[in-house]
Motif scaffolding. Structure first.
Motif, PDB file in Angstrom:
ATOM      1  N   PRO A 295     -69.867 -71.998   3.675  1.00 35.05           N
ATOM      2  CA  PRO A 295     -69.593 -70.980   3.637  1.00 35.05           C
ATOM      3  C   PRO A 295     -68.716 -70.249   5.225  1.00 35.05           C
ATOM      4  N   GLU A 296     -67.891 -70.078   5.551  1.00 35.68           N
ATOM      5  CA  GLU A 296     -67.398 -69.874   6.893  1.00 35.68           C
ATOM      6  C   GLU A 296     -68.883 -68.871   7.602  1.00 35.68           C
TER       7      GLU A 296
ATOM      8  N   CYS B  50     -74.457 -69.643  12.056  1.00 39.06           N
ATOM      9  CA  CYS B  50     -75.743 -70.940  12.863  1.00 39.06           C
ATOM     10  C   CYS B  50     -75.090 -70.875  14.115  1.00 39.06           C
ATOM     11  N   ILE B  51     -73.525 -70.910  13.938  1.00 45.50           N
ATOM     12  CA  ILE B  51     -73.173 -71.928  15.503  1.00 45.50           C
ATOM     13  C   ILE B  51     -73.838 -70.544  16.729  1.00 45.50           C
TER      14      ILE B  51
ATOM     15  N   LEU C 185     -70.312 -77.431  11.718  1.00 51.96           N
ATOM     16  CA  LEU C 185     -71.598 -77.004  12.187  1.00 51.96           C
ATOM     17  C   LEU C 185     -71.270 -78.447  13.312  1.00 51.96           C
ATOM     18  N   PRO C 186     -71.532 -77.837  15.442  1.00 51.07           N
ATOM     19  CA  PRO C 186     -71.529 -79.178  16.021  1.00 51.07           C
ATOM     20  C   PRO C 186     -72.094 -80.102  15.631  1.00 51.07           C
ATOM     21  N   ALA C 187     -71.713 -81.784  15.670  1.00 52.67           N
ATOM     22  CA  ALA C 187     -72.505 -82.792  16.000  1.00 52.67           C
ATOM     23  C   ALA C 187     -73.744 -82.329  16.674  1.00 52.67           C
TER      24      ALA C 187
ATOM     25  N   GLY D 109     -72.414 -85.453  11.862  1.00 54.35           N
ATOM     26  CA  GLY D 109     -70.801 -84.887  11.089  1.00 54.35           C
ATOM     27  C   GLY D 109     -71.079 -84.453   9.067  1.00 54.35           C
ATOM     28  N   VAL D 110     -72.593 -84.572   9.469  1.00 50.29           N
ATOM     29  CA  VAL D 110     -73.758 -84.104   7.538  1.00 50.29           C
ATOM     30  C   VAL D 110     -72.945 -82.471   7.028  1.00 50.29           C
ATOM     31  N   ILE D 111     -72.799 -81.929   8.471  1.00 50.89           N
ATOM     32  CA  ILE D 111     -72.155 -80.840   7.599  1.00 50.89           C
ATOM     33  C   ILE D 111     -71.075 -80.341   8.980  1.00 50.89           C
ATOM     34  N   THR D 112     -69.801 -80.286   7.497  1.00 50.66           N
ATOM     35  CA  THR D 112     -68.519 -80.817   8.753  1.00 50.66           C
ATOM     36  C   THR D 112     -68.193 -79.762  10.075  1.00 50.66           C
TER      37      THR D 112
END
Length: 488
Positions: free
Chosen positions: A376-377, A383-384, A350-352, A345-348
């Motif tokens: 940004p999207e 990243c994903i 990106l995966p947990a 949850g640090v970066i909303t």
């Protein structure tokens, strides 16, 4: 203060020396012990001689020990730093050479792409061995500081499967900030404030302030395009800035490997890279640089030893995170940096479960991450794509599942832009067979891979890449260094 720091892979001589002198810039740390360990006895003794000389010249009570027994070095250690390169330059050469046969041209090949994924397969079993020793013989609650690539995969494995308190550390953010401060004409690097967030080697400057003034995309693009050096060395990075709206922390050459658009055709590679130094996109550039650095150190060791007689200068302490983290944890002097940890949850967006790189503060209570950041999207999308590859790669390394490893390579953005599934399947077979000695988890799969290779009909080519340079001799390196010195 008196405690023990173990450095695994201490034969990475230049980097070990830097970490050592950085840590000893902290006045409270003069009475600690450094336990060096490496599988290379020769390199281990060279770095011990250098560090002993530093201790002697500075009249310090610091203790330095060296052993090839990792477990001995880790016994009672409070902090463990890893700088390992599993397989050394021999395996690394295959990470570059074999993918080139299938048209995949890498500059570094140590994070994702074909080379980085196989690098992770070699590293993860060893990382888990480190973690087992840390749990069993290190000081209770010991902290593992991982500097080794592939950063995200190694840190993911240590946290998820090694069950050790781990943080991944890199210097890409600091180097990117130095560039931005330069192009904006900052009088001091401290004039620039920034927030970076993303994943290792794909972290993004999502907020920039120069003396408190917010810097927007257009101003940053104009500053980079006007710079006489960076406008040529960072062409790809500037193009990404124009399209994404934010600057990447990673070098031109590194960034080019993580995206599917810039290294997919030879003519495109030469368009976007710069050959003034390896880091700007040269084919196999880091392999060449690493080979030259090793050869130079071996030849010029007396010079390195003599330089160790200089007094430690705290004003020259580097911006590597390790010494600052240890100082904050031990003295409660707060340090702000960018760290690789599990997301949660640090970066909303990106995966947990991903290993992210984002801002945090360190004090006596530990590393405290700034949560609730949304990147940004477009940055999240790239990243994903890498996170999905990293996750499959980690799971393959843990399970020894060769099919899953092939799927991880198939889903790599650059590999997928170049190679067919048949080519990927054969390339992975070829890589695991070539590196079998460092891949114990695939031992049962190697015989069948050899059989498939013997019957294969997939065509390959003998290709050096779009922009390859030969490894320079010691005499060539000496001449180049002399010319640079004379020019200055």
């Amino acid at each position: 203060m008196s405690f023990k720091i173990a450095i695994i892979g201490a034969g990475s001589v230049g980097f070990t020396k830097k970490l050592f002198t950085d840590i000893l810039c902290v006045p409270e740390f003069r009475d600690i012990e450094f336990a060096l360990t490496d599988i290379n006895e020769h390199n281990l003794q060279m770095i011990k001689a250098i560090l002993d000389k530093i201790v002697e010249s500075n009249r310090l009570p610091t203790r330095v020990t060296a052993t090839t027994s990792r477990r001995e070095a880790l016994t009672s250690a409070r902090y463990i730093i890893s700088c390992v390169r599993v397989g050394g330059l021999e395996a690394y050469a295959d990470d570059i050479r074999i993918p080139l046969k299938y048209g995949i041209d890498q500059c570094v090949g140590d994070t994702i792409c074909a080379g980085g994924i196989l690098y992770g397969q070699r590293n993860i079993p060893v990382i888990l061995d480190f973690c087992k020793d840390i749990r069993e013989v290190a000081e209770p609650g010991a902290k593992f500081l991982n500097y080794a690539n592939p950063m995200a995969m190694n840190t993911w494995a240590a946290i998820e499967y090694g069950k050790v308190d781990t943080v991944g550390l890199c210097h890409g953010v600091q180097h990117g900030a130095e560039q931005i401060a330069d192009v904006l004409g900052a009088k001091s690097r401290s004039d620039l404030d920034y927030i970076c967030s993303g994943i290792n080697h794909q972290t993004w400057f999502i907020d920039l302030r120069l003396n408190g003034r917010k810097i927007g995309k257009d101003e940053l693009v104009a500053a980079f395009e006007a710079h006489p050096v960076f406008s040529q060395q960072e062409k790809l990075r500037i193009d990404v800035l124009k399209r994404f709206g934010v600057y990447s922390t990673e070098s031109n050459g590194h960034l080019s490997e993580y995206l599917p658009w810039y290294r997919k055709r030879p003519e495109e590679i030469t368009r976007w890279i710069d050959m003034s130094d390896w880091i700007h996109g040269e084919t196999g550039g880091y392999l060449r640089h690493s080979t030259e650095t090793r050869n130079w150190f071996e030849t010029e060791f007396p010079q390195f030893l003599a330089s160790a007689e200089k007094p430690i200068d705290p004003s020259k302490r580097s911006n590597e995170h390790a010494s600052h983290i240890l100082e904050a944890l031990e003295t409660n002097r707060v340090y702000r940096g960018h760290f690789n940890v599990k997301n949660n949850g640090v970066i909303t967006n990106l995966p947990a479960d991903a290993i992210i790189e984002s801002p945090g503060f360190v004090d006596r209570f530990g590393i405290n991450m700034v949560s609730g950041i949304t990147i940004p999207e477009a940055c999240a999308a790239t990243c994903i794509a890498s996170i999905n590859v990293q996750r499959m790669s980690v799971h393959a390394a843990i399970s020894g599942d060769l099919d899953l490893l092939k799927l991880a390579v198939l889903h790599d953005p650059l590999v997928g832009a170049i190679s067919t599934p048949e080519e990927v399947w054969q390339m992975v077979d070829e890589m695991v067979v070539a590196q079998a000695g460092w891949l114990p988890q695939y031992a049962d799969a190697i015989p069948a891979a050899k059989e498939r290779l013997a019957k294969s009909t997939v065509k390959t080519r003998d290709w050096a890449g779009a922009a390859r340079r030969n490894v320079r001799s010691i005499d060539e390196l000496r001449a180049e260094k002399a010319a640079l010195k004379q020019a200055v």
